[in-house]
Design an enzyme around this catalytic site. Structure first.
Site, PDB file in Angstrom:
ATOM      1  N   HIS A  27       0.259  -1.207  -0.229  1.00 16.28           N
ATOM      2  CA  HIS A  27       0.066   0.221   0.427  1.00 16.28           C
ATOM      3  C   HIS A  27       1.023   1.403  -0.024  1.00 16.28           C
ATOM      4  O   HIS A  27       1.704   1.917   1.327  1.00 16.28           O
ATOM      5  CB  HIS A  27      -0.645  -0.223   1.295  1.00 16.28           C
ATOM      6  CG  HIS A  27      -2.144   1.209   1.505  1.00 16.28           C
ATOM      7  ND1 HIS A  27      -3.180   0.767   1.187  1.00 16.28           N
ATOM      8  CD2 HIS A  27      -2.372   2.097   0.859  1.00 16.28           C
ATOM      9  CE1 HIS A  27      -4.150   1.487   1.633  1.00 16.28           C
ATOM     10  NE2 HIS A  27      -3.317   2.471   1.176  1.00 16.28           N
ATOM     11  N   HIS A  29       0.710   4.969  -2.598  1.00 20.03           N
ATOM     12  CA  HIS A  29       0.893   6.227  -3.386  1.00 20.03           C
ATOM     13  C   HIS A  29       1.684   6.447  -4.541  1.00 20.03           C
ATOM     14  O   HIS A  29       2.301   7.364  -3.865  1.00 20.03           O
ATOM     15  CB  HIS A  29      -1.017   6.629  -3.070  1.00 20.03           C
ATOM     16  CG  HIS A  29      -1.677   6.474  -2.736  1.00 20.03           C
ATOM     17  ND1 HIS A  29      -2.727   6.074  -3.353  1.00 20.03           N
ATOM     18  CD2 HIS A  29      -1.838   5.347  -1.411  1.00 20.03           C
ATOM     19  CE1 HIS A  29      -3.421   5.927  -2.226  1.00 20.03           C
ATOM     20  NE2 HIS A  29      -3.055   4.980  -1.609  1.00 20.03           N
ATOM     21  N   ASP A  31       1.733   9.207  -6.106  1.00 18.63           N
ATOM     22  CA  ASP A  31       1.505   9.853  -6.011  1.00 18.63           C
ATOM     23  C   ASP A  31       1.793  10.807  -4.953  1.00 18.63           C
ATOM     24  O   ASP A  31       1.204  12.406  -4.509  1.00 18.63           O
ATOM     25  CB  ASP A  31       0.100  11.149  -6.870  1.00 18.63           C
ATOM     26  CG  ASP A  31      -1.004   9.936  -6.307  1.00 18.63           C
ATOM     27  OD1 ASP A  31      -0.955   9.268  -5.704  1.00 18.63           O
ATOM     28  OD2 ASP A  31      -2.620  10.486  -5.850  1.00 18.63           O
ATOM     29  N   GLY A 186      -9.610   7.831  -1.739  1.00 13.86           N
ATOM     30  CA  GLY A 186     -10.323   8.417  -2.048  1.00 13.86           C
ATOM     31  C   GLY A 186     -11.407   9.430  -0.647  1.00 13.86           C
ATOM     32  O   GLY A 186     -11.315   8.029   0.139  1.00 13.86           O
ATOM     33  N   HIS A 213      -9.978   0.823  -0.269  1.00 19.08           N
ATOM     34  CA  HIS A 213      -9.634   1.398   0.646  1.00 19.08           C
ATOM     35  C   HIS A 213     -11.095   1.040   2.311  1.00 19.08           C
ATOM     36  O   HIS A 213     -11.815   1.571   1.987  1.00 19.08           O
ATOM     37  CB  HIS A 213      -9.297   2.988   0.300  1.00 19.08           C
ATOM     38  CG  HIS A 213      -8.484   3.364   0.279  1.00 19.08           C
ATOM     39  ND1 HIS A 213      -7.352   2.562  -0.707  1.00 19.08           N
ATOM     40  CD2 HIS A 213      -6.784   3.596   0.920  1.00 19.08           C
ATOM     41  CE1 HIS A 213      -5.929   3.386  -1.211  1.00 19.08           C
ATOM     42  NE2 HIS A 213      -6.415   3.725   0.018  1.00 19.08           N
ATOM     43  N   GLU A 216     -11.061   3.133   7.455  1.00 20.87           N
ATOM     44  CA  GLU A 216      -9.980   4.223   7.638  1.00 20.87           C
ATOM     45  C   GLU A 216     -11.251   5.284   8.476  1.00 20.87           C
ATOM     46  O   GLU A 216     -10.358   5.723   9.434  1.00 20.87           O
ATOM     47  CB  GLU A 216      -9.721   4.290   6.624  1.00 20.87           C
ATOM     48  CG  GLU A 216      -8.458   5.655   7.198  1.00 20.87           C
ATOM     49  CD  GLU A 216      -7.711   6.412   5.309  1.00 20.87           C
ATOM     50  OE1 GLU A 216      -8.543   5.878   4.179  1.00 20.87           O
ATOM     51  OE2 GLU A 216      -6.622   6.736   5.985  1.00 20.87           O
ATOM     52  N   ASP A 305       1.719   3.890   2.913  1.00 19.43           N
ATOM     53  CA  ASP A 305       0.686   4.963   2.026  1.00 19.43           C
ATOM     54  C   ASP A 305       1.473   5.845   1.462  1.00 19.43           C
ATOM     55  O   ASP A 305       1.563   6.169   0.182  1.00 19.43           O
ATOM     56  CB  ASP A 305      -0.516   5.315   3.265  1.00 19.43           C
ATOM     57  CG  ASP A 305      -1.345   5.814   2.707  1.00 19.43           C
ATOM     58  OD1 ASP A 305      -2.478   5.282   1.898  1.00 19.43           O
ATOM     59  OD2 ASP A 305      -2.350   6.301   3.944  1.00 19.43           O
TER      60      ASP A 305
HETATM   61 ZN   LIG Z   1      -3.931   4.610   0.903  1.00 19.37          ZN
END
Ligand SMILES: [Zn+2]
Length: 365
Positions: A27, A29, A31, A186, A213, A216, A305
């Site tokens: 996991h 990202h 970006d 998102g 996801h 959370e 993350d």
């Molecule tokens: Zn994430």
């Protein structure tokens, strides 16, 4: 701050084995993990003037501060800056190649890096061109590291848009060329995963892997929907599964049916402790549920993350766990094996990485 305040006496030795320990991240990202200097160079090249600083060190601090706000919505705002400079083939290629290099330098031997192709179309690229640029960049990064790392990608559909089916189709189309699976990400609040059921059904029809996801910002009901309605094989974060676990005074725990289902079916939790602290999903490292979940037998994996936005690396996540729970290499070996077992890779390849890379790497520590 004095080093002696919070660094144990064996810190250098700890830092050394942590750096050398083989790691797997499921996991991360794309970006959320750019090099600050790269963002600044790419912003100049593409004429983006919105950056809060043109100094790499200052920019890194700005990202972390913005992410420290305690709100998932605010945390997600930081991605406007990184996505602004990720709109050409050259930029995506470079960022992916550097991502592979940075992860390998941190001891990561297997990574699944995710991104939302729909966020990289502003410069005129098509979805297919975005995926090809990122995949080519990762192949270049693997080559530059001498094959020390293997990277697969996950294509992310955004919860708040209506393109998830299209991204699921893109995942299936590129599955033989570096795309390992699909994800939904998102703002979780008000955007339940079942809104994207046609995407998950398409993936299931094509026997394609996906994670979601969930758990959370929203509790166990979000995890229930991701697993039981949508069919997720893994859960991004998932820490709020603790809502379905009752801990008794004597330290024993009773699992609800959902928590038991997730544990008993070995559904991997992609746990990202530092990120959870920033979005308010956990209070601090010492009370983070990762340790409780591990001891209850959940398939727990440890993840970054967003390396830039959270100001972290896999080694730093390891260090936080050492400080909070006194973990030694055997626990990180357990996390790493769990991650490779839950990887969206063919079984023989997972076994090869575990037997030929992970186990010998820990044996040598
Ligand atoms: Zn994430």
């Amino acid at each position: 701050m004095h080093l002696s305040d919070n660094v144990p006496a064996d810190a250098p030795a700890t830092a050394d084995w942590i750096r050398r320990a083989p790691k797997a991240v499921l996991h991360d990202h794309l970006d959320g993990g750019l090099r600050p200097a790269t963002i600044i160079e790419l912003a100049r090249a593409c004429g983006y003037t919105g950056l809060p600083s043109e100094d790499p060190a200052e920019l890194a601090v700005w990202f972390r501060d913005a992410a420290d706000s305690g709100s998932l919505e605010r945390y997600l705002e930081t991605f406007a800056h990184t996505c602004a400079v990720m709109q050409t083939r050259e930029a995506l290629f470079r960022i992916a190649a550097e991502c592979a290099e940075d992860l390998a330098a941190d001891g990561v031997v297997y990574a699944e890096v995710r991104y939302a192709p729909e966020q990289h179309l502003a410069g005129g690229l098509t979805l297919d061109e975005v995926v090809e640029a990122v995949n080519d960049g990762f192949r270049e990064g693997e080559r530059r590291t001498g094959g020390r790392i293997t990277v697969g990608t996950l294509l992310t559909g955004m919860r708040h848009t209506d393109r998830s089916l299209e991204i699921a189709e893109l995942t299936v189309a590129h599955r033989e060329r570096g795309v390992a699976g699909f994800d939904i990400a998102g703002g979780e609040i008000g955007n339940p995963p079942a809104r994207h059921l046609p995407a998950f059904q398409h993936l299931k029809r094509h026997n394609c892997h996906f994670t979601i996801h969930a758990g959370e910002a929203v509790g166990a009901e979000s995890i229930h929907e991701a697993v039981q309605v949508c069919g997720a094989e893994r859960i991004g974060h998932g820490v709020r599964i603790t809502d379905d676990i009752q801990v008794h005074e004597d330290g024993t725990a009773t699992l609800g049916h959902l928590a038991a289902y997730v544990r008993d079916n070995r559904i991997a939790l992609e746990v990202c402790p530092t990120s959870n602290l920033q979005t308010g999903a956990a209070k601090d490292y010492a009370t983070h549920p990762i340790d409780q979940l591990r001891r209850l037998g959940f398939r727990v994996t440890l993840n970054t993350d967003n390396r830039l936005v959270s100001g972290t690396t896999m080694s730093q996540e390891f260090q936080h766990m050492v400080d909070a729970f006194g973990y030694g290499p055997e626990v990180f070996e357990e996390f790493t094996v769990a991650a490779v077992e839950a990887a969206f890779l063919p079984l023989p390849e997972r076994r090869r990485i575990i037997d030929e890379v992970v186990r010998p790497g820990y044996a040598a520590l």
